[in-house]
Motif scaffolding. Structure first.
Motif, PDB file in Angstrom:
ATOM      1  N   MET A 139    -129.092 -86.146  -0.098  1.00 38.69           N
ATOM      2  CA  MET A 139    -129.737 -87.402  -0.466  1.00 38.69           C
ATOM      3  C   MET A 139    -129.001 -87.938  -1.697  1.00 38.69           C
ATOM      4  SD  MET A 139    -133.732 -87.912  -1.448  1.00 38.69           S
ATOM      5  CE  MET A 139    -134.568 -89.012  -0.299  1.00 38.69           C
ATOM      6  N   GLU A 140    -128.557 -89.199  -1.628  1.00 37.67           N
ATOM      7  CA  GLU A 140    -127.686 -89.743  -2.664  1.00 37.67           C
ATOM      8  C   GLU A 140    -128.370 -90.870  -3.445  1.00 37.67           C
ATOM      9  OE1 GLU A 140    -125.014 -88.335  -3.419  1.00 37.67           O
ATOM     10  OE2 GLU A 140    -124.386 -87.226  -1.642  1.00 37.67           O
ATOM     11  N   PRO A 141    -129.017 -90.546  -4.546  1.00 37.33           N
ATOM     12  CA  PRO A 141    -129.705 -91.587  -5.327  1.00 37.33           C
ATOM     13  C   PRO A 141    -128.775 -92.727  -5.741  1.00 37.33           C
ATOM     14  CG  PRO A 141    -130.250 -89.402  -6.158  1.00 37.33           C
ATOM     15  CD  PRO A 141    -129.166 -89.210  -5.137  1.00 37.33           C
TER      16      PRO A 141
ATOM     17  N   CYS B  22    -136.906 -87.409 -10.012  1.00 40.96           N
ATOM     18  CA  CYS B  22    -137.721 -87.484  -8.799  1.00 40.96           C
ATOM     19  C   CYS B  22    -138.331 -88.874  -8.676  1.00 40.96           C
ATOM     20  CB  CYS B  22    -138.788 -86.418  -8.953  1.00 40.96           C
ATOM     21  SG  CYS B  22    -139.989 -86.440  -7.674  1.00 40.96           S
ATOM     22  N   GLY B  23    -138.208 -89.466  -7.504  1.00 40.14           N
ATOM     23  CA  GLY B  23    -138.742 -90.799  -7.300  1.00 40.14           C
ATOM     24  C   GLY B  23    -137.862 -91.829  -7.963  1.00 40.14           C
ATOM     25  N   CYS B  24    -136.619 -91.954  -7.515  1.00 39.81           N
ATOM     26  CA  CYS B  24    -135.669 -92.755  -8.268  1.00 39.81           C
ATOM     27  C   CYS B  24    -135.655 -94.214  -7.826  1.00 39.81           C
ATOM     28  CB  CYS B  24    -134.279 -92.140  -8.212  1.00 39.81           C
ATOM     29  SG  CYS B  24    -133.295 -92.723  -6.874  1.00 39.81           S
ATOM     30  N   ALA B  25    -135.175 -95.063  -8.725  1.00 37.81           N
ATOM     31  CA  ALA B  25    -135.223 -96.509  -8.556  1.00 37.81           C
ATOM     32  C   ALA B  25    -134.042 -97.007  -7.732  1.00 37.81           C
ATOM     33  CB  ALA B  25    -135.230 -97.166  -9.925  1.00 37.81           C
TER      34      ALA B  25
ATOM     35  N   GLU C  21    -131.695 -90.268 -11.410  1.00 37.39           N
ATOM     36  CA  GLU C  21    -131.607 -88.867 -11.005  1.00 37.39           C
ATOM     37  C   GLU C  21    -132.929 -88.146 -10.927  1.00 37.39           C
ATOM     38  OE1 GLU C  21    -128.600 -86.824 -13.210  1.00 37.39           O
ATOM     39  OE2 GLU C  21    -127.024 -87.933 -12.204  1.00 37.39           O
TER      40      GLU C  21
ATOM     41  N   PHE D 261    -128.844 -95.552  -3.282  1.00 37.04           N
ATOM     42  CA  PHE D 261    -130.159 -96.067  -2.914  1.00 37.04           C
ATOM     43  C   PHE D 261    -130.289 -97.499  -3.422  1.00 37.04           C
ATOM     44  CE2 PHE D 261    -134.878 -96.196  -3.987  1.00 37.04           C
ATOM     45  CZ  PHE D 261    -135.255 -96.506  -2.691  1.00 37.04           C
TER      46      PHE D 261
END
Lengths: 333, 333
Positions: free
Chosen positions: B202-204, B249-252, B247, B207
């Motif tokens: 998973m690549e923040p 948890c729950g990133c924008a 980075e 996103f």
């Protein structure tokens, strides 16, 4: 009110190894009478010796009178003699396409070369458990893999094939075509869609493989489970990662659900008006399909408001912080 | 070899405010002669006073002789007098459905109540820039919003409507139906699909909203841009977040691409054999569609192997660490 479940089974479970195994195996043992143990350790479990070694490591953490680790071997091309020797030590062989998920690099990259092994498995009645995803576009991987399931189901009609952790309406529909096909459904795939993973913020804690799909797919999975589908079994795919691997940039796939699975499933079945189907989903169907006689053990769930803990032994569970209407009678908090 | 671009423009740009504005605005100014500045600050830019204040803050960071901030106002129901006053201070008004992306809580939740304002905008020839997503399933949001675009395009045929950061084949196809529709395409949506975001790890850092879609959608966007579509303009949607917000948890959502956009676009157009279309995509088409005469400035790109830096003033850019064949002639490293 209570619900007593006879010998609940988790038909798809990652217990990892070493220190993580010690942390999480007892949490599965608290809820379940047995679990199908996935063989994708750093070094794949693909010899009789490794199967024995891994079983022993698990039994050091969970009392085998309470929790049976149903061992699997990592699929590779095995000789008939190897399969014969493995047979009584395992519940089945787990096939991973190469590189498709965590620690699956040693998996199958050429599906044309596997038929000999599978033919002997059919003869010896060793079930084939499959992570059924192509290496295509992430939302199409399961659907694209159905043609491989179809070839296997047709060519080996006496082989019990389990489509692990199905996530799509296509897979639900497909399985009805072949009576030798079963499927497992995870806890989280009964609750989330891709929207929960990336529709608002990006949620590493809900990142898993196969990825959660569309609302239509979610509905099809729920319908299959709530219809008491006679070949659909519970398999959590519970897969812990240390916190830092879930939160840093480029995070790993896997949702840890073993300690919360039964209460959340009770909540789900009761709210949907189908409490009588829970026993089948979490035990009886698996016993029939795999011809198992599990440890005789009853797990009691109590109808009681319960807030799911943020961490179990340092690992964040699915649903952390949510309040649900059921808990394990043995749960401390 | 060099490519000289006359007055490149970034038709969709987030410059934020305060300390972040100071860090990143000069990086846009290094590459571009102007940018369309999004109004979704913590407090939406929705009065003439706020537009003036925000422009002033930007001009303190970038020399207005080199970089023109084309200001936008945040869509709300404006009176005719307000619109008349805003007109010469802005390039357009940006409409967000409420809550659809970062800092859009003040956006539109009832589309039936906006027609009066839009009617005056049409009369005054104030363009309408739209974040076109429904609140439906994440992969369907843009497609579902097309019916709102359609209603607007039909009902206000003299209104210039810009579909911002389009991501789907459906949007590309749709825009051809109405000559008053333009679209912007970002850098990252010319390069990535959902596979890059969640297909492996998973690549923040990849996103963004709208989320990158399917390979077919990517192909349609690339085809539109590489055909020199006369209503498709470059808009980076460059949107920095401090590292910790990407980075944890729950990133924008948001990808920072301003300082790498021109080199990566040069690489893209040259590799696809269409270098002659770059000037149109990053400037001429926007000038025609918006009737702009930008600051006269030439940005030189050099054909030279260049490794994209990991950070620009503390913010990770799109493509960080990748090696490409073009760089800004003024780039230091």
């Amino acid at each position: 009110m209570n619900i007593d479940i006879r010998s609940p089974l988790d038909m798809h479970l990652h217990l990892r190894e070493g220190e993580m195994l010690a942390r999480i195996a007892p949490l599965s043992s608290m809820s379940f009478a047995g679990g199908v143990i996935m063989p994708n350790l750093k070094e794949p479990v693909d010899t009789l010796e490794k199967v024995h070694g891994y079983r022993k490591a698990i039994e050091e953490q969970c009392n085998p009178d309470e929790f049976t680790p149903y061992m699997t071997a990592f699929f590779r091309c095995y000789s008939a003699a190897e399969l014969q020797a493995l047979r009584s030590a395992i519940i089945g062989i787990k096939l991973y396409p190469a590189g498709i998920t965590t620690q699956s690099e040693a998996g199958v990259s050429d599906f044309s070369g596997i038929e000999e092994t599978i033919s002997v498995m059919e003869e010896l009645q060793i079930p084939l458990l499959v992570h059924g995803e192509s290496n295509g576009f992430v939302m199409d991987r399961e659907k694209e893999f159905l043609k491989i399931y179809e070839r296997l189901a047709k060519n080996f009609p006496k082989l019990h094939i389990i489509m692990e952790h199905i996530t799509t309406a296509d897979a639900v529909e497909f399985m009805d075509k072949y009576p030798n096909i079963s499927a497992t459904v995870t806890l989280h795939h009964l609750f989330i869609t891709l929207d929960d993973v990336i529709g608002g913020l990006m949620e590493p804690d809900l990142f898993c493989k196969p990825i959660a799909k569309t609302p239509r797919d979610l509905g099809a999975l729920q319908d299959a489970v709530l219809s008491g589908h006679p070949r659909v079994m519970f398999g959590s795919d519970s897969a812990p990662h240390p916190r830092q691997k879930k939160e840093c940039c480029g995070c790993a796939a896997g949702i840890f659900s073993a300690p919360v699975a039964l209460p959340m499933l009770a909540d789900f079945f009761v709210k949907r008006g189908k409490p009588e189907l829970l026993q089948g989903f979490v035990s009886d169907i698996a016993c029939r399909r795999y011809r198992l006689t599990p440890v005789n053990r009853t797990i009691r769930l109590s109808q009681q408001s319960w807030r799911i803990p943020e961490l179990y032994n340092g690992v964040k569970p699915f649903g952390a912080g949510c309040e649900i209407g059921w808990k394990l009678a043995t749960e401390k908090n």
